[in-house]
Design a protein around this motif. Structure first.
Motif, PDB file in Angstrom:
ATOM      1  N   GLU A  19       0.856  -1.191   0.000  1.00 49.19           N
ATOM      2  CA  GLU A  19       0.000   0.000   0.000  1.00 49.19           C
ATOM      3  C   GLU A  19       0.893   1.243   0.000  1.00 49.19           C
ATOM      4  O   GLU A  19       1.889   1.299   0.724  1.00 49.19           O
ATOM      5  CB  GLU A  19      -0.906   0.009   1.232  1.00 49.19           C
ATOM      6  N   ASN A  20       0.505   2.270  -0.696  1.00 49.37           N
ATOM      7  CA  ASN A  20       1.274   3.531  -0.783  1.00 49.37           C
ATOM      8  C   ASN A  20       0.808   4.444   0.341  1.00 49.37           C
ATOM      9  O   ASN A  20       0.005   5.344   0.144  1.00 49.37           O
ATOM     10  CB  ASN A  20       1.071   4.171  -2.150  1.00 49.37           C
ATOM     11  N   ILE A  21       1.286   4.175   1.557  1.00 44.70           N
ATOM     12  CA  ILE A  21       0.866   4.935   2.735  1.00 44.70           C
ATOM     13  C   ILE A  21       2.049   5.744   3.237  1.00 44.70           C
ATOM     14  O   ILE A  21       3.209   5.356   3.079  1.00 44.70           O
ATOM     15  CB  ILE A  21       0.349   3.973   3.834  1.00 44.70           C
ATOM     16  N   PHE A  22       1.774   6.949   3.844  1.00 47.18           N
ATOM     17  CA  PHE A  22       2.852   7.817   4.302  1.00 47.18           C
ATOM     18  C   PHE A  22       2.345   8.670   5.451  1.00 47.18           C
ATOM     19  O   PHE A  22       1.129   8.827   5.651  1.00 47.18           O
ATOM     20  CB  PHE A  22       3.378   8.689   3.171  1.00 47.18           C
ATOM     21  N   LEU A  23       3.303   9.219   6.225  1.00 48.87           N
ATOM     22  CA  LEU A  23       3.012  10.083   7.369  1.00 48.87           C
ATOM     23  C   LEU A  23       2.939  11.521   6.929  1.00 48.87           C
ATOM     24  O   LEU A  23       3.595  11.923   5.960  1.00 48.87           O
ATOM     25  CB  LEU A  23       4.112   9.941   8.433  1.00 48.87           C
ATOM     26  N   ILE A  24       2.168  12.312   7.710  1.00 46.89           N
ATOM     27  CA  ILE A  24       2.116  13.762   7.512  1.00 46.89           C
ATOM     28  C   ILE A  24       2.425  14.411   8.849  1.00 46.89           C
ATOM     29  O   ILE A  24       1.645  14.217   9.807  1.00 46.89           O
ATOM     30  CB  ILE A  24       0.739  14.214   7.006  1.00 46.89           C
ATOM     31  N   PRO A  25       3.533  15.092   9.003  1.00 45.99           N
ATOM     32  CA  PRO A  25       4.599  15.292   8.012  1.00 45.99           C
ATOM     33  C   PRO A  25       5.460  14.055   7.898  1.00 45.99           C
ATOM     34  O   PRO A  25       5.576  13.283   8.834  1.00 45.99           O
ATOM     35  CB  PRO A  25       5.357  16.458   8.572  1.00 45.99           C
ATOM     36  N   SER A  26       6.056  13.890   6.763  1.00 45.20           N
ATOM     37  CA  SER A  26       6.857  12.697   6.495  1.00 45.20           C
ATOM     38  C   SER A  26       8.337  12.936   6.703  1.00 45.20           C
ATOM     39  O   SER A  26       9.122  12.002   6.628  1.00 45.20           O
ATOM     40  CB  SER A  26       6.603  12.217   5.066  1.00 45.20           C
ATOM     41  N   HIS A  27       8.755  14.203   6.890  1.00 44.55           N
ATOM     42  CA  HIS A  27      10.176  14.508   7.026  1.00 44.55           C
ATOM     43  C   HIS A  27      10.563  14.439   8.500  1.00 44.55           C
ATOM     44  O   HIS A  27       9.698  14.295   9.393  1.00 44.55           O
ATOM     45  CB  HIS A  27      10.474  15.893   6.463  1.00 44.55           C
ATOM     46  N   ASP A  28      11.845  14.574   8.736  1.00 45.76           N
ATOM     47  CA  ASP A  28      12.338  14.566  10.111  1.00 45.76           C
ATOM     48  C   ASP A  28      11.860  15.813  10.828  1.00 45.76           C
ATOM     49  O   ASP A  28      11.776  16.888  10.238  1.00 45.76           O
ATOM     50  CB  ASP A  28      13.861  14.495  10.131  1.00 45.76           C
ATOM     51  N   ILE A  29      11.609  15.677  12.136  1.00 46.02           N
ATOM     52  CA  ILE A  29      11.045  16.736  12.945  1.00 46.02           C
ATOM     53  C   ILE A  29      12.011  17.068  14.078  1.00 46.02           C
ATOM     54  O   ILE A  29      12.582  16.156  14.715  1.00 46.02           O
ATOM     55  CB  ILE A  29       9.665  16.328  13.507  1.00 46.02           C
ATOM     56  N   TYR A  30      12.156  18.425  14.308  1.00 44.82           N
ATOM     57  CA  TYR A  30      12.957  18.912  15.427  1.00 44.82           C
ATOM     58  C   TYR A  30      12.005  19.555  16.418  1.00 44.82           C
ATOM     59  O   TYR A  30      11.235  20.460  16.035  1.00 44.82           O
ATOM     60  CB  TYR A  30      14.002  19.920  14.945  1.00 44.82           C
TER      61      TYR A  30
ATOM     62  N   TYR B 245       5.226  19.303  21.383  1.00 44.74           N
ATOM     63  CA  TYR B 245       4.611  18.092  20.876  1.00 44.74           C
ATOM     64  C   TYR B 245       4.227  18.310  19.428  1.00 44.74           C
ATOM     65  O   TYR B 245       4.154  19.440  18.958  1.00 44.74           O
ATOM     66  CB  TYR B 245       3.399  17.688  21.716  1.00 44.74           C
ATOM     67  N   ILE B 246       3.978  17.177  18.738  1.00 43.26           N
ATOM     68  CA  ILE B 246       3.518  17.202  17.354  1.00 43.26           C
ATOM     69  C   ILE B 246       2.526  16.086  17.159  1.00 43.26           C
ATOM     70  O   ILE B 246       2.696  14.974  17.681  1.00 43.26           O
ATOM     71  CB  ILE B 246       4.684  17.059  16.365  1.00 43.26           C
ATOM     72  N   LYS B 247       1.463  16.345  16.445  1.00 41.15           N
ATOM     73  CA  LYS B 247       0.414  15.369  16.167  1.00 41.15           C
ATOM     74  C   LYS B 247       0.529  14.971  14.697  1.00 41.15           C
ATOM     75  O   LYS B 247       0.423  15.796  13.797  1.00 41.15           O
ATOM     76  CB  LYS B 247      -0.949  15.970  16.459  1.00 41.15           C
ATOM     77  N   TYR B 248       0.766  13.634  14.484  1.00 35.72           N
ATOM     78  CA  TYR B 248       0.957  13.124  13.136  1.00 35.72           C
ATOM     79  C   TYR B 248      -0.391  12.731  12.542  1.00 35.72           C
ATOM     80  O   TYR B 248      -1.343  12.396  13.254  1.00 35.72           O
ATOM     81  CB  TYR B 248       1.879  11.908  13.131  1.00 35.72           C
ATOM     82  N   ARG B 249      -0.399  12.727  11.203  1.00 30.46           N
ATOM     83  CA  ARG B 249      -1.528  12.214  10.435  1.00 30.46           C
ATOM     84  C   ARG B 249      -0.993  11.239   9.407  1.00 30.46           C
ATOM     85  O   ARG B 249       0.171  11.274   9.039  1.00 30.46           O
ATOM     86  CB  ARG B 249      -2.278  13.356   9.734  1.00 30.46           C
ATOM     87  N   ALA B 250      -1.902  10.363   8.944  1.00 25.50           N
ATOM     88  CA  ALA B 250      -1.510   9.371   7.937  1.00 25.50           C
ATOM     89  C   ALA B 250      -2.409   9.505   6.719  1.00 25.50           C
ATOM     90  O   ALA B 250      -3.585   9.862   6.832  1.00 25.50           O
ATOM     91  CB  ALA B 250      -1.583   7.967   8.503  1.00 25.50           C
TER      92      ALA B 250
END
Length: 1831
Positions: free
Chosen positions: A257-268, A274-279
């Motif tokens: 499956e072509n699935i990815f995170l949002i954001p997909s890049h490295d996070i500082y 905190y940061i809340k991810y989405r898919a």
């Protein structure tokens, strides 16, 4: 052209040419620099037995080749030809092997160079192998693919047994399938992936794959697509049975499956943040967000790496799996990864993951959007964000629990939105300027609401520049499409911004913009947007729309339309583009490059200002400038033509003269109750389109003191002049203002209004003055006498004098009008002068020079022609009005003047000829007059004039020759004209001696000498001392004594003869330039007592001699050749001539006989010498009758004989003894080489001197060195010459040779010596040569000298062998056989003579040595006219083309001149003339420096004119007839053209001389009863025919009216042609001749209408019988028939042609159909249109037929109507015919009336009333006739 799939072509060897060595060398150079190679060096092809063998494309980099395979059974090569060439750059390789073994071949490609078809040595090679496939494998770029994503391409690679890869598998069939995966055996084969065709996907396969898919075959390439996640296996094998043992290839693929995170890049993150991810996943190209928790995946935190100073037991960040929230706990890093819930899929590497870094804050930064530049714009809204970076400059994610403090100045910003954490701000810029913004990171708020302050707050500030918005003006630019013209350039103005911009154009083909904002456009139609971006912030920009459109409308804008003369009007022009669909109008910004055409309906009012620049303005795109030049108005039309579309617009402009006060200019002064007419000129005129808006007014300050009246004259004295009469009512001063102009209107919204102001003064007189009126010439100064009463003023005692009275006020200002004063005049001596009326005065207006006129009082003083002095007075009595004003006590009572009466001035002397010399001062006395004079000369620079006022005389000093009139004006007497004296300043032209030239010894004669001017006027002898005039005698045999008594114009001397002999007397003078003038020498002979010498003269019969001697007439017995020497050296000349038997029978005896003798010379050897006629050196070729003398030119050594034969032209003349017809003689001449040394290039020269002569030696070293000479004493010739040591040689009486030594002593110590020989010898013969050289046109020779030529004769002397002497001492005697043809005298040099040829004929010139008469030469001088043609019998009207063969040395003709152009009008450029009146004129042809010849032309009056014409021609009035020519000559020889004319002369005749102006022509009908002037029919003008050489009257037919054509068509008349000469109209009157006239026939109808009911019509033609006989009438179509014709018995000259329809249907369908009427006599061709009438339909036809049936049904009605009409017609006919018989005097023309027109018939022209277009059918073609007597 052949491709790989076609049949193999027949192999043929191309033509191979052998290049030249040079071409081959060039080819080798080219091939050496352009080395080529193939795309592959080796090729491996698979073996196969199935059809569709595997091809391979072999290609060279460049060039053209022929291809060859070394093993055709293994591999074949097929070239791919292009464009019909014999070579190719590409070729297809095909494996042809039939055995399953490894085979090889070599492919050779040989290059052919360009188009030479030349095979070179350059060869390419490719090794090709054919082998069996050993194994195959599948190649893929990846082994993972995504569900519902792009398909994956799989490809087969084949290997041989050695592991080599085959170059191509194209075309081989394979079988692809999905195999069972061993790891997932339970699943179905097709559950994970499927195999696709290329046609099912959006991919383009190779051509062979697409062709195979069409045939349901599979090739070496295939596509697979993922269906659902999991693993799948794809298998492929070779389809060909031969390869059934080759193992299939397998590949295992994973479907994800072509699935990815949002954001997909490295996070500082910061600690506590905190940061809340989405898919999200990608399905069929669309992204879809999914909710946590996920179905197949879980999130995990892995690999916690704690920072160096962190807690080692703890985690870096915490994960909330339900919300996918990551919270940073401590410094370090960790990974957030996706984990597949399926154990078998956990090894997949393609699942998304990212790294989370927990860092410390380092610094802050700001960003601004839009633009990302800190250059903002007032009024714009911006988003300002705060970004946090760690100490490594990495951007940190800002969570909502961070707190950032931000500060904005409210003066500059308006905050519209701010986030909670303070990192995002929406602001609006309010004010321009520079401002700082600050931000600081202060704290973090944890989830438990605790606030953690940043230990070290991070602070940042940013400088912000705020500018006003960028605005471009104008808001758009529009230019007309102008593809071939100059580009338009426009500088766009910018407001706001930082001032530094970058300019771009969205469409640079339409518009280009420079870095300075200059827009260039116009050549390409379209639109573009130009942006000006701020360099500090490119997001900030201003834009302007650029349009380049088609021009389709223009107009002249409202403006100032009237202007003062001399001023310039700018005409603004607006041009538009109008959208034809939307009707939107776009105004062009600049159209100044369009070519404007300006037209004015009135020329001269305005002129186009060419230096005016066409420039655009705020409201217009172009303009033009016109300058007002003269008064008036004009309609100016400005037009432009673009793309063949013409646009124009018009407006009216007016020019007016400047408004000015003419009278008075500034101030008007009058006495009480006197009036002043005030005149104003110029100013605007009434506007031509709205004249009612014109106004003018004169306003005043004090209305009670003056009375104002506008003077309206019946006819104005001048255009635009306005006159007001201002009457003084009370004393005082005020200003008057005059305004003029037009009120504003629609057609002139801004008219011009002008104003001018003058002052009006009313005052008492304070003083008066009386002066005579002097009428001096224009431009002269006034009388210089002081104008006051104490001065004695001279006036004329011979004529009455007008006295002028002027009145002044107390400020000495002159009154404009004082007519209200009462005056009284007095004279002290009425015997000398009196007044007829002492109380009256005439008021006369006088201009003071400024344009203002003032009234002066004039009184006439009567004189009685007596001299004396008289006192004149005038008294002021009072005002003429009863009620006088106050304060008159200071007014003057009288004024007086004393006058002196004198006579008019005269000049003495009145005529004079003054010698042009600077020492001459001529005094002219001025007698009587006033003593105040103006001296003028009619010519300038001829004399210097000095007026000596004290002596009352004029002194003249001559400067240049010329004629002038001396004029003396008396400035102080009544002017009747100047006193004049006529003067002529002349140089010396000639000196004249008058004396008797033969004086008896002891006697005296009177000698008178005069100096003559060019006009042959003698100078006064007082000028002789300025001329240095003196008389010179050649010898002392006479003496001169000056006489005491002399006249004024000559000097007289007494000449006394004291010794016998001859001498010469000349007068010598010098002019002011030092040039010497010598009178013609006068030979004076002192003789003893008179006797005739010689006593005997010998002549042959018919010869003549002018002298008074005894004549002896003899016959020639024999002739002999006189050759002075018979032994001559080479390269010399000697004259020979014919003599009689005795020495007295010289050429004088026989050369001029009439009839004459002819002389024929010959010689035996032409290579020894040449025998040429006399004057051959000047290119003259004398006729044989004048060749009695010749010249021998020796050429080479040898002996020859010269023979002459003299023939008698008339045997009966008895000139030769014994009645012989010819005599002859012969002489031998020996020619030998002159003695020379061996080296001819350094031949010494010797001096040849005659005996008893002198010779002065000259060297080139005289003055530079000391030169001496001496005679070397060599016995026995020591006494031959003597030398005086100074270079003077003297020869004695002994012949011989001496040696002369000349020595030069140089100042630098070198001596030079030369030795030359001197020979003394007697003179053996002399020769006379002539000049100048006369050049003629090629192929032309002159047989005589031209009349008027000036000849120079030079005499040269020779010794016995032909050597020329260097000096002479001979005394020559010159004799002529007649003196009336040639004027000859001594020349300026020794032994030279000058002669002038004055008349035609032959003169014999003889010259001989007085001491030795045998040394003689005789030369004939023939003179003839060189100007052709013969001008005898020239009459007025003759055109003469003069020509001459004379040219200058450059081959160019001379200049033509004429003495009397009024008699013989001549074009001096070409030499053609027209004789215009009787008289004598002389034509000159001058070749400067060579000859000036002439010919006299006597023009006689013509006796009568001769008129003629071509008898085959005649006159006709047909409009298409040719021009009739009536030829006229003034003489009886049939032509007036003399000579042959060149093309330039013919052009001058037709364009310059216009001889036809001499002739007047007109025509007249011979029939006097025909009341039609011929001038209405014919246009006649004169011309001159160069072909006929005669004048011609050209008669051309004028356009004629229908009535005139009808009247002339039956006229019986001829035409008289009249002609006369203008100059002799009163002498011989008009001459005439009768010309036949054939009138043109006449047809009055242009259309004939026929119908079914009436299919027969008639054509009527009027004409005379001979025209009607030649008439041809025929139809243009066979649907009509013209059946014969008949003549009308009632109308003479009328012929009727019936026209019948053969097929009416065809007539209706054929269009158009004509009846053609032609006549060869009149060259006429007329056509009558025949038209078919359409029938009515429906009710109209029924109704018409019912009425006709009712009418026809009643027989009684028909009969009654018919008889009534016939009876009425007969009665009218008889009565009117009887009446006409009494009146008719010319042939009757019968004209039928117009019948009722047919329905639908509209005649194309109104027919004359002699016939109707068609007779009414109901009346059975009964015609009503009317008669007309005259037209």
């Amino acid at each position: 052209m052949t491709d790989s799939g076609a049949s193999r072509p027949r192999r043929s060897r191309p033509f191979v040419g052998r290049p030249t060595p040079r071409v081959a060398l060039l080819l080798q150079c080219l091939l050496g620099t352009l080395a080529n190679k193939l795309n592959v060096p080796q090729v491996l092809l698979p073996f196969g037995r199935e059809p569709g063998r595997v091809p391979f494309l072999l290609e060279a980099q460049r060039g053209c080749y022929t291809w060859h395979s070394t093993h055709h059974d293994a591999v074949t090569v097929e070239p791919l030809y292009e464009n019909g060439t014999l070579c190719s750059q590409k070729a297809v390789l095909i494996a042809e092997s039939s055995q399953p073994i490894r085979l090889s071949s070599i492919i050779l490609a040989r290059e052919i160079v360009f188009g030479f078809i030349i095979v070179t040595d350059h060869e390419l090679r490719c090794d090709v192998k054919v082998d069996v496939i050993h194994s195959i494998e599948i190649i893929s770029r990846t082994r993972e693919l995504y569900v519902d994503d792009s398909p994956l391409e799989l490809m087969v690679r084949a290997l041989d047994a050695e592991g080599n890869t085959f170059s191509s598998l194209a075309g081989m069939m394979f079988e692809w399938s999905v195999a069972q995966d061993k790891e997932s055996a339970r699943e179905e084969l097709s559950s994970k992936i499927r195999i696709l065709k290329y046609s099912e996907a959006e991919y383009s396969p190779p051509v062979y794959i697409a062709e195979m898919e069409k045939e349901e075959k599979q090739g070496d390439m295939i596509l697979v697509s993922g269906i659902r996640t999991g693993a799948a296996v794809v298998k492929v094998r070779i389809y060909e049975p031969f390869y059934k043992n080759v193992a299939a290839a397998l590949i295992r693929l994973l479907v994800l499956e072509n699935i990815f995170l949002i954001p997909s890049h490295d996070i500082y993150l910061l600690v506590g943040a905190y940061i809340k991810y989405r898919a999200a996943k990608m399905v069929q190209g669309r992204m879809t967000e999914v909710e946590f928790p996920l179905e197949h995946y879980t999130l995990e935190m892995q690999d916690h790496r704690i920072a160096f100073n962190g807690s080692l037991s703890g985690k870096v960040a915490l994960l909330d799996e339900k919300t996918a929230t990551v919270t940073a706990v401590q410094l370090g890093q960790t990974n957030l990864v996706f984990v597949h819930k399926n154990v078998h899929m956990r090894s997949v590497s393609g699942l998304p993951n990212c790294t989370i870094y927990v860092v410390e804050p380092g610094f802050l930064d700001f960003t601004v959007q839009p633009g990302d530049r800190w250059s903002l714009e007032v009024g714009q809204v911006y988003v300002i964000t705060v970004e946090v970076f760690d100490k490594s400059s990495t951007k940190v994610y800002i969570s909502d629990n961070l707190r950032i403090m931000f500060q904005f100045l409210q003066e500059y910003f308006e905050e519209q939105l701010t986030t909670v954490n303070g990192s995002y701000h929406v602001v609006k810029a309010l004010k321009s300027g520079v401002v700082l913004i600050n931000a600081s990171l202060t704290s973090i708020i944890y989830q438990n609401k605790n606030i953690q302050l940043i230990k070290f707050p991070v602070v940042h500030q940013q400088e912000v520049k705020i500018y006003f918005p960028i605005k471009l003006t104008p808001n758009f630019l529009a230019f007309p499409h102008h593809p071939m013209g100059i580009l338009y350039r426009y500088k766009v103005q910018v407001e706001g911004g930082s001032g530094n911009f970058t300019w771009t154009s969205s469409n640079e083909t339409v518009a280009v913009v420079t870095t300075k904002g200059v827009v260039t456009a116009g050549q390409v139609r379209g639109n573009s947007t130009v942006l000006a971006r701020d360099v500090q912030n490119p997001f900030r920009y201003g834009e302007i729309k650029i349009y380049v459109l088609k021009l389709n409308k223009m107009e002249l804008l409202p403006f100032h339309a009237d202007v003062e003369i001399g001023q310039i009007i700018e005409i603004p022009i607006a041009m538009y583009h109008v959208n034809k669909e939307t009707k939107e109008v776009i105004v062009f910004t600049d159209c100044s490059h369009l070519l404007l055409h300006l037209n004015m309906d009135k020329q001269g009012v305005f002129t186009l200002l060419k230096e005016g620049i066409q420039r655009p303005g705020p409201t217009h795109c172009s303009s033009t400038h016109i300058a007002a030049k003269s008064l008036g108005h004009t309609l100016v039309t400005v037009s432009v033509t673009e793309y063949e579309e013409y646009l124009e617009s018009s407006a009216t402009f007016a020019a007016y003269e400047p408004l000015k006060a003419v009278n008075p200019v500034e101030v008007a002064l009058v006495t009480w109750r006197s009036a002043k007419e005030m005149v104003f000129e110029g100013g605007p005129c009434p506007w031509i389109l709205e004249p009612s808006r014109f106004f003018l007014e004169l306003s005043m300050e004090k209305t009670e003191k003056i009375e104002l009246t506008q003077v309206r004259l019946p006819a104005k004295r001048k255009q635009n002049q306005y006159i007001y009469r201002v009457l003084c009512l009370d004393l005082g001063e005020q200003a008057l203002t005059f305004r003029i102009g037009n009120h504003p209107g629609i057609l002139n919204p801004s008219p011009a209004v002008e104003a001018v102001q003058v002052r009006f003064m009313c005052a008492h007189p304070a003083s008066m003055s009386v002066t005579p009126v002097y009428r001096v010439p224009a431009g002269a100064q006034p009388c210089p006498l002081p104008q006051h009463n104490k001065q004695l003023i001279p006036i004329s005692s011979l004529r009455d004098t007008v006295l002028e009275l002027a009145v002044f006020d107390q400020h000495r200002r002159k009154f404009d009008n004082f007519s209200s004063l009462m005056l009284e005049w007095k004279s002290s001596n009425e015997t000398l002068a009196h007044f007829e009326d002492y109380n009256s005065v005439e008021m006369v207006a006088k201009d003071d020079g400024s344009g203002q006129t003032r009234l002066h009082g004039h009184q006439v003083l009567k004189v009685h022609q007596l001299k004396g002095t008289v006192l004149i007075g005038v008294n002021f009595v009072g005002y003429s009005e009863n009620k006088s004003p106050k304060e008159l006590s200071n007014s003057p009572r009288s004024a007086a003047v004393e006058l002196l009466l004198v006579d008019d001035v005269t000049i003495l002397p009145e005529n004079a000829t003054i010698y042009n010399h600077p020492d001459v001062k001529e005094i002219f006395s001025l007698v009587e007059g006033s003593g105040y004079f103006l001296v003028n000369s009619s010519e300038q620079d001829i004399v210097t004039i000095t007026y000596m006022e004290a002596e009352s005389s004029v002194q003249l000093v001559p400067v240049h020759p010329g004629f002038l009139t001396l004029e003396v004006y008396d400035l102080c007497l009544a002017f009747l004209g100047p006193a004049v004296a006529y003067l002529r300043v002349s140089d010396i032209q000639e000196l004249e001696l008058d004396l008797i030239d033969k004086v008896e010894i002891g006697k005296t004669v009177l000698v008178t000498v005069r100096a003559l001017s060019p006009s042959k006027r003698p100078f006064r002898n007082k000028y002789f001392r300025n001329m240095e005039l003196k008389l010179q005698l050649a010898s002392a045999i006479v003496t001169l004594t000056l006489m005491e008594e002399q006249d004024k114009y000559s000097e007289n001397y007494i000449l006394r003869a004291v010794a016998i002999g001859q001498t010469t007397l000349v007068a010598v003078a010098r002019d002011k330039m030092g040039r010497k003038f010598t009178s013609p020498p006068r030979q004076i002979e002192v003789f003893p007592p008179f006797r005739l010498v010689p006593e005997k003269m010998t002549l042959i019969p018919t010869n003549m001699m002018q002298d008074e001697v005894h004549i002896e007439v003899v016959q020639l017995r024999a002739v002999r050749i006189l050759a002075p020497a018979t032994r001559l050296i080479t390269a010399t000349e000697m004259p020979v001539y014919v003599l009689g038997v005795t020495s007295t029978q010289t050429p004088f005896s026989f050369s001029n006989a009439n009839p004459g003798l002819t002389f024929h010379w010959s010689m035996s050897k032409r290579d020894v010498l040449d025998l040429v006629p006399r004057h051959s050196e000047v290119f003259l070729q004398l006729p044989v009758e004048n060749n009695f003398a010749m010249v021998v030119h020796t050429k080479a050594a040898g002996r020859t004989s010269i023979k002459v034969t003299v023939r008698c032209m008339n045997s009966s003349s008895g000139q030769l003894e014994g009645d012989l017809l010819e005599l002859s003689d012969e002489v031998q001449i020996l020619v030998f080489e002159k003695l020379q040394l061996f080296f001819p290039e350094c031949q010494p020269e010797r001096i040849l001197m005659p005996m008893n002569s002198q010779f002065r030696l000259h060297t080139n070293r005289e003055g530079a060195a000391f030169v001496s000479s001496r005679v070397l004493r060599c016995f026995p010739n020591s006494s031959v010459i003597e030398e005086d040591g100074e270079g003077l040689l003297k020869a004695g009486s002994i012949a011989g040779t001496a040696v002369l030594e000349v020595t030069s002593v140089e100042p630098f110590g070198v001596n030079q010596t030369t030795i030359t020989g001197v020979q003394v010898a007697p003179v053996t013969y002399l020769r006379m040569s002539s000049r100048p050289v006369l050049y003629t046109a090629r192929g032309r020779t002159l047989a005589a000298f031209p009349v008027g030529v000036s000849l120079a004769f030079t005499v040269q002397f020779y010794n016995s062998i032909g050597e020329k002497f260097h000096t002479h001492n001979t005394q020559l005697h010159l004799a002529l056989n007649r003196d009336d043809l040639l004027l000859i005298g001594p020349g300026s040099g020794n032994y030279t003579y000058m002669a002038q040829a004055v008349s035609t004929g032959v003169t014999l010139l003889g010259i001989w040595d007085r001491r030795h008469p045998g040394v003689a030469d005789y030369v004939p001088v023939a003179v003839e006219h060189a100007i052709e043609p013969d001008t005898q019998h020239t009459l007025v009207g003759d055109v003469i083309c003069f020509r001459t063969h004379l040219l200058n040395h450059d081959g160019e003709p001379g200049i033509w001149m004429i003495s009397a152009d009024n008699i013989l009008q001549t074009d001096t450029g070409t030499g053609v003339g027209v004789a215009r009146r009787p008289g004598v004129a002389t034509v000159f042809h001058d070749i400067p420096g060579v000859v000036k010849t002439y010919r006299e032309v006597v023009v006689n009056a013509s006796s009568r004119l001769t008129l003629s014409y071509d008898l085959k021609t005649y006159l006709t009035n047909s409009p298409s007839s040719a021009v009739f020519k009536l030829f006229i000559t003034t003489g009886r020889n049939g032509a007036n053209l003399k000579g042959s004319c060149t093309s330039s002369q013919a052009l001058a005749i037709t364009t310059i001389l216009l001889p036809e102006t001499l002739v007047v022509c007109h025509v007249q009908f011979s029939n006097t009863l025909l009341d039609i002037p011929a001038s209405k029919v014919f246009h006649v003008h004169a011309g001159f025919s160069m072909e006929r050489g005669a004048y011609v009257c050209l008669i051309k037919v004028r356009p004629q009216s229908e009535g005139l054509l009808q009247a002339l068509s039956v006229a019986d008349t001829s035409v008289y042609g009249w002609a006369t000469l203008v100059s002799e109209r009163s002498k011989n009157g008009m001459q005439r001749t009768l010309i036949p006239f054939i009138p043109a026939f006449y047809v009055n109808q242009s259309e004939l209408v026929l119908s079914h009911r009436q299919d027969v019509g008639e054509i009527r033609v009027l004409g005379v019988d001979r025209v009607l006989e030649k008439l041809e009438v025929f139809p243009s179509s066979p649907v009509l028939v013209v059946s014969g014709h008949r003549h009308s018995s009632l109308t003479p000259g009328l012929v009727v042609y019936p026209v019948r329809v053969v097929n009416f249907t065809s007539l209706q369908q054929t269009s158009p159909v004509f009846i053609n009427i032609c006549c060869v006599l009149t060259s006429q061709s007329e056509a009558v249109v025949v038209r078919a009438l359409k029938e009515k339909s429906g009710a109209d036809q029924c109704e018409d037929s019912s009425v006709l049936q009712k009418f026809l049904g009643s027989h009684q009605t028909i009969l009654f109507t018919l008889f009534a009409v016939l009876a009425s017609t007969a009665f009218v006919f008889l009565a009117y015919n009887a009446f006409l018989n009494k009146l008719q005097t010319v042939p009757v023309v019968y004209v039928p009336t117009l019948g009722a027109p047919q329905p639908g018939f509209v005649p194309t022209r109104s027919p004359p009333p002699f016939m109707s277009p068609q007779s009414p059918p109901v009346q059975n073609r009964l015609q009503h006739w009317l008669w007309s007597v005259r037209h």
